[in-house]
Design an enzyme around this catalytic site. Structure first.
Site, PDB file in Angstrom:
ATOM      1  N   CYS A  49     -39.559  35.063 -21.054  1.00 51.06           N
ATOM      2  CA  CYS A  49     -40.353  34.384 -22.084  1.00 51.06           C
ATOM      3  C   CYS A  49     -41.505  33.677 -21.389  1.00 51.06           C
ATOM      4  O   CYS A  49     -41.284  32.761 -20.590  1.00 51.06           O
ATOM      5  CB  CYS A  49     -39.499  33.392 -22.870  1.00 51.06           C
ATOM      6  SG  CYS A  49     -40.440  32.458 -24.094  1.00 51.06           S
ATOM      7  N   ASN A 138     -40.184  42.298 -21.286  1.00 51.55           N
ATOM      8  CA  ASN A 138     -39.428  42.671 -22.474  1.00 51.55           C
ATOM      9  C   ASN A 138     -40.287  43.630 -23.297  1.00 51.55           C
ATOM     10  O   ASN A 138     -41.488  43.766 -23.053  1.00 51.55           O
ATOM     11  CB  ASN A 138     -38.992  41.428 -23.281  1.00 51.55           C
ATOM     12  CG  ASN A 138     -40.109  40.407 -23.442  1.00 51.55           C
ATOM     13  OD1 ASN A 138     -41.282  40.746 -23.403  1.00 51.55           O
ATOM     14  ND2 ASN A 138     -39.753  39.156 -23.634  1.00 51.55           N
ATOM     15  N   HIS A 140     -42.610  45.408 -26.058  1.00 52.38           N
ATOM     16  CA  HIS A 140     -43.641  44.972 -27.003  1.00 52.38           C
ATOM     17  C   HIS A 140     -44.290  46.171 -27.666  1.00 52.38           C
ATOM     18  O   HIS A 140     -44.399  47.253 -27.083  1.00 52.38           O
ATOM     19  CB  HIS A 140     -44.710  44.146 -26.289  1.00 52.38           C
ATOM     20  CG  HIS A 140     -44.229  42.785 -25.898  1.00 52.38           C
ATOM     21  ND1 HIS A 140     -44.384  41.685 -26.696  1.00 52.38           N
ATOM     22  CD2 HIS A 140     -43.566  42.371 -24.784  1.00 52.38           C
ATOM     23  CE1 HIS A 140     -43.835  40.636 -26.091  1.00 52.38           C
ATOM     24  NE2 HIS A 140     -43.346  41.021 -24.930  1.00 52.38           N
ATOM     25  N   GLU A 189     -41.484  37.850 -32.918  1.00 51.96           N
ATOM     26  CA  GLU A 189     -40.623  37.999 -31.744  1.00 51.96           C
ATOM     27  C   GLU A 189     -39.220  38.435 -32.149  1.00 51.96           C
ATOM     28  O   GLU A 189     -38.641  37.885 -33.102  1.00 51.96           O
ATOM     29  CB  GLU A 189     -40.552  36.685 -30.971  1.00 51.96           C
ATOM     30  CG  GLU A 189     -41.879  36.262 -30.373  1.00 51.96           C
ATOM     31  CD  GLU A 189     -41.715  35.149 -29.352  1.00 51.96           C
ATOM     32  OE1 GLU A 189     -40.870  35.300 -28.444  1.00 51.96           O
ATOM     33  OE2 GLU A 189     -42.419  34.131 -29.461  1.00 51.96           O
ATOM     34  N   CYS A 198     -46.748  33.442 -28.018  1.00 52.66           N
ATOM     35  CA  CYS A 198     -45.825  34.244 -27.217  1.00 52.66           C
ATOM     36  C   CYS A 198     -46.561  34.674 -25.954  1.00 52.66           C
ATOM     37  O   CYS A 198     -47.524  35.433 -26.030  1.00 52.66           O
ATOM     38  CB  CYS A 198     -45.344  35.455 -28.010  1.00 52.66           C
ATOM     39  SG  CYS A 198     -44.269  36.570 -27.070  1.00 52.66           S
ATOM     40  N   GLY A 201     -46.143  38.327 -25.266  1.00 49.21           N
ATOM     41  CA  GLY A 201     -46.869  39.049 -26.303  1.00 49.21           C
ATOM     42  C   GLY A 201     -48.365  39.073 -26.056  1.00 49.21           C
ATOM     43  O   GLY A 201     -49.024  40.103 -26.233  1.00 49.21           O
TER      44      GLY A 201
END
Length: 255
Positions: A49, A138, A140, A189, A198, A201
């Site tokens: 994160c 992660n 996306h 998210e 984010c 992101g």
């Protein structure tokens, strides 16, 4: 914390307490200065994160757990290096090396053949969207819109997050290109729903946009919660995120 997933659900609830986008646990590390473990608002575990890692850096420095202004923090997505901008004894902004973007469908993951998953059509929320997928710690999914504020997010967001083409679910970025150095976006998210910002992101949005020629190798990404500056050093193939971290309050809770 004996059950961090359940604890994350309880503490993230904005109706019966302060609430939040998730729970971050900080602990000693065998391979870095600190270890960071992140749980989303629905109790699921997150590999990385970008916003949380900046907050971790501010927390450990401002609370006197370290005097380093260059830190390493271990995450489930690998060890990240952070540079702390300190003013008057407190961290103001943090620059994070987010690693290299991964555009391979098998490791994003995306349930599709091919070497990349760029500008591909998917059906979600009763509409066809052209999407591009990348993993920056992660998974996306980036798509381009004329006006992110006009979207029916409560309907569209879950359709993207749980789309069958994304077997591990996905974070979705809805991006408006302002100019070659400025992007504006809203983010949904996985595990938390819409958030005001984010970090991963914004990093994903820059990586996809730069690859598609929609912006340069660095840009400001404007989110509802503030602005992040993202750089892609193409020579090193490394992404960097710079953004603020602010103390709001502290307190105690009985688990």
């Amino acid at each position: 914390v004996p059950d961090p997933g359940c604890t994350a659900i309880r503490l993230s609830d904005r109706h019966f307490g302060v609430g939040g986008d998730g729970l971050v646990l900080i602990s000693p590390s065998d391979c870095a200065d600190f270890d960071m473990d992140m749980y989303n608002a629905d109790g699921s575990r997150s590999d990385m994160c970008g916003n949380a890692i900046r907050c971790v850096a501010k927390y450990v420095y401002d609370r006197g757990l370290t005097d380093k202004t260059v830190l390493t923090i271990a995450t489930r997505a690998g060890v990240k290096t952070l540079w702390l901008n300190v003013e008057n004894g407190a961290v103001q902004t943090v620059r994070v090396c987010m690693g290299a973007p991964d555009f391979h469908p098998q490791t994003i993951p995306v349930a599709a053949p091919g070497a990349t998953f760029l500008r591909q059509p998917i059906e979600a929320g009763g509409k066809t969207w052209l999407v591009s997928a990348v993993n920056v710690g992660n998974p996306h999914c980036v798509t381009y819109v004329d006006n992110p504020d006009a979207l029916d997010f409560p309907r569209i967001g879950p359709a993207f997050e749980n789309h069958p083409v994304f077997p591990a679910r996905v974070n979705a970025e809805f991006v408006q290109v302002i100019d070659h150095r400025t992007l504006r976006m809203r983010v949904w998210e996985r595990g938390s729903g819409e958030t005001l910002a984010c970090g991963t992101g914004a990093t994903a949005a820059l990586a996809v946009s730069a690859l598609l020629g929609k912006c340069g190798s660095e840009a400001d990404v404007l989110l509802r919660g503030g602005t992040l500056h993202i750089e892609w050093n193409r020579k090193e193939n490394l992404l960097y995120m710079t953004g603020p971290a602010a103390f709001v309050f502290d307190g105690e809770v009985t688990l």
